[in-house]
Design an enzyme around this catalytic site. Sequence first.
Site, PDB file in Angstrom:
ATOM      1  N   GLY A   3      57.069  -7.048  47.339  1.00 34.93           N
ATOM      2  CA  GLY A   3      58.439  -7.066  46.819  1.00 34.93           C
ATOM      3  C   GLY A   3      59.339  -6.083  47.550  1.00 34.93           C
ATOM      4  O   GLY A   3      59.058  -5.667  48.675  1.00 34.93           O
ATOM      5  N   THR A  34      58.638  -1.600  37.103  1.00 29.71           N
ATOM      6  CA  THR A  34      58.488  -0.659  38.224  1.00 29.71           C
ATOM      7  C   THR A  34      58.965   0.737  37.818  1.00 29.71           C
ATOM      8  O   THR A  34      59.770   0.866  36.904  1.00 29.71           O
ATOM      9  CB  THR A  34      59.358  -1.193  39.372  1.00 29.71           C
ATOM     10  OG1 THR A  34      58.740  -2.372  39.856  1.00 29.71           O
ATOM     11  CG2 THR A  34      59.551  -0.212  40.489  1.00 29.71           C
ATOM     12  N   THR A  52      64.921  -1.716  40.628  1.00 28.42           N
ATOM     13  CA  THR A  52      63.883  -2.449  39.899  1.00 28.42           C
ATOM     14  C   THR A  52      64.432  -3.818  39.517  1.00 28.42           C
ATOM     15  O   THR A  52      65.598  -3.941  39.171  1.00 28.42           O
ATOM     16  CB  THR A  52      63.421  -1.681  38.636  1.00 28.42           C
ATOM     17  OG1 THR A  52      62.547  -2.532  37.886  1.00 28.42           O
ATOM     18  CG2 THR A  52      64.574  -1.241  37.766  1.00 28.42           C
ATOM     19  N   GLY A  53      63.577  -4.818  39.600  1.00 25.08           N
ATOM     20  CA  GLY A  53      64.028  -6.169  39.255  1.00 25.08           C
ATOM     21  C   GLY A  53      63.294  -7.200  40.081  1.00 25.08           C
ATOM     22  O   GLY A  53      62.248  -6.910  40.675  1.00 25.08           O
ATOM     23  N   THR A  54      63.833  -8.398  40.115  1.00 25.78           N
ATOM     24  CA  THR A  54      63.210  -9.482  40.884  1.00 25.78           C
ATOM     25  C   THR A  54      63.373  -9.169  42.372  1.00 25.78           C
ATOM     26  O   THR A  54      64.422  -9.412  42.979  1.00 25.78           O
ATOM     27  CB  THR A  54      63.875 -10.824  40.555  1.00 25.78           C
ATOM     28  OG1 THR A  54      65.285 -10.615  40.440  1.00 25.78           O
ATOM     29  CG2 THR A  54      63.360 -11.394  39.252  1.00 25.78           C
ATOM     30  N   GLY A  55      62.311  -8.635  42.950  1.00 27.63           N
ATOM     31  CA  GLY A  55      62.367  -8.028  44.270  1.00 27.63           C
ATOM     32  C   GLY A  55      62.901  -8.914  45.377  1.00 27.63           C
ATOM     33  O   GLY A  55      63.569  -8.431  46.298  1.00 27.63           O
ATOM     34  N   ARG A 101      51.748 -11.010  48.041  1.00 29.46           N
ATOM     35  CA  ARG A 101      53.216 -10.932  47.924  1.00 29.46           C
ATOM     36  C   ARG A 101      53.667  -9.463  47.916  1.00 29.46           C
ATOM     37  O   ARG A 101      53.087  -8.610  47.255  1.00 29.46           O
ATOM     38  CB  ARG A 101      53.654 -11.627  46.631  1.00 29.46           C
ATOM     39  CG  ARG A 101      55.162 -11.548  46.335  1.00 29.46           C
ATOM     40  CD  ARG A 101      55.499 -10.402  45.394  1.00 29.46           C
ATOM     41  NE  ARG A 101      56.888 -10.412  44.949  1.00 29.46           N
ATOM     42  CZ  ARG A 101      57.469  -9.387  44.338  1.00 29.46           C
ATOM     43  NH1 ARG A 101      56.802  -8.287  44.094  1.00 29.46           N
ATOM     44  NH2 ARG A 101      58.718  -9.460  43.964  1.00 29.46           N
TER      45      ARG A 101
HETATM   46  N1  ASP Z   1      61.042  -4.969  42.088  1.00 24.09           N
HETATM   47  C1  ASP Z   1      59.642  -5.087  41.821  1.00 24.09           C
HETATM   48  C2  ASP Z   1      59.079  -6.162  42.702  1.00 24.09           C
HETATM   49  O1  ASP Z   1      59.735  -7.147  42.909  1.00 24.09           O
HETATM   50  C3  ASP Z   1      59.327  -5.410  40.423  1.00 24.09           C
HETATM   51  C4  ASP Z   1      59.962  -4.502  39.407  1.00 24.09           C
HETATM   52  O2  ASP Z   1      60.993  -3.910  39.674  1.00 24.09           O
HETATM   53  O3  ASP Z   1      59.427  -4.360  38.313  1.00 24.09           O
HETATM   54  O4  ASP Z   1      57.953  -6.048  43.115  1.00 24.09           O
END
Ligand code: ASP
Length: 335
Positions: free
Chosen positions: A230, A200, A251-254, A228
């Site tokens: 995020g 992201t 940013t990360g596992t949303g 989905r």
């Molecule tokens: N946070 C974003 C999501 O879960 C993904 C990412 O940060 O790359 O959609």
Amino acid sequence: MKNILLIWLALVSACNLPTPVKKSEHYAIVIHGGAGGMRQENMTSAQQKAYAQELEAALNKGYSILENKGSAIDAVQSAIISMENAPLFNAGKGAVYNSDGNQEMDASIMEGNGLNSGAVAGVNHIKNPILAARMVMDSSSHVMLSGKGAEILARKHHLNMVDSSYFFTQKRMNQFNKEQGRHQASNKKEDLIDDHKFGTVGAVAIDQEGNIAAGTSTGGISNKKYGRIGDSPIIGAGTYANNLTCGISATGTGEYFIRTVAAHEVSNLIQYKGLQPDEALREVIFKQIAPMGGEGGMILIDKKGSVYWDFNSNGMYRAYKKSSGEMVIKLFGKE
Ligand code: ASP
């Protein structure tokens, strides 16, 4: 005139909305291009250079707006457009594919002065989703529009619309095929860097008026289920800005950032518990998100113009530039 001013001041204080804190000589911008499992040993020096160059280009676009007395929100928008247009990042062109083989993008933007915000989710014909988020903020009475509705409004406002094939990149298609088990896992360096990488993009800025803004744009998580959404377009989870505290992009596992309402939680820890920004980031990333199995990071600028970041992944593409002239670009570990 004086009366109007007095009425305005009374209204603002009655609503307890964050107003510009004070003029700041300490303007600054911080950006990220995603967190994840990137490791220096898995990237060629040409790849490292390419990421660093794109980060620097985005940083400079945002910074020159601040330098010329522009607003934090315009600086954030401009830095994000630059990264959306760069195929290296998982936002705009270069977005990841969902499990159906389509790209669905999310974005949000927020002003710390007055908590004005806008977001779009699940769009795939708007060239720059961050502009659509800005349009929702500026030109509608809503905060978030999804899919078709967002695209209809974007067309009405003459945003640049594209065929969904514009977002294609071979790199993301290879990643999708790999995740679908269509071909064997590759050990090639250029394929390895995308493993476990979220990608992201986001930006946070404070301008010369002391106003803070934040924004985030993403293709989401590779192989996600169709529909989905995020954390990135969710105000308070992936993006938050408040002149009383700070601006944040995550940013990360949303899913974990949504469950912890991560960005707003950091702001609250600063506002109500008196934590320093670095302590608040640590608390949310390492004590709330990580124990649940979440991974990622956040960038932050506080109301004094100080820049912070933290993450629990191997790396996070990140960079900042301050009015002092200091500029830092980093791709990997904490160093
Ligand atoms: N946070 C974003 C999501 O879960 C993904 C990412 O940060 O790359 O959609």
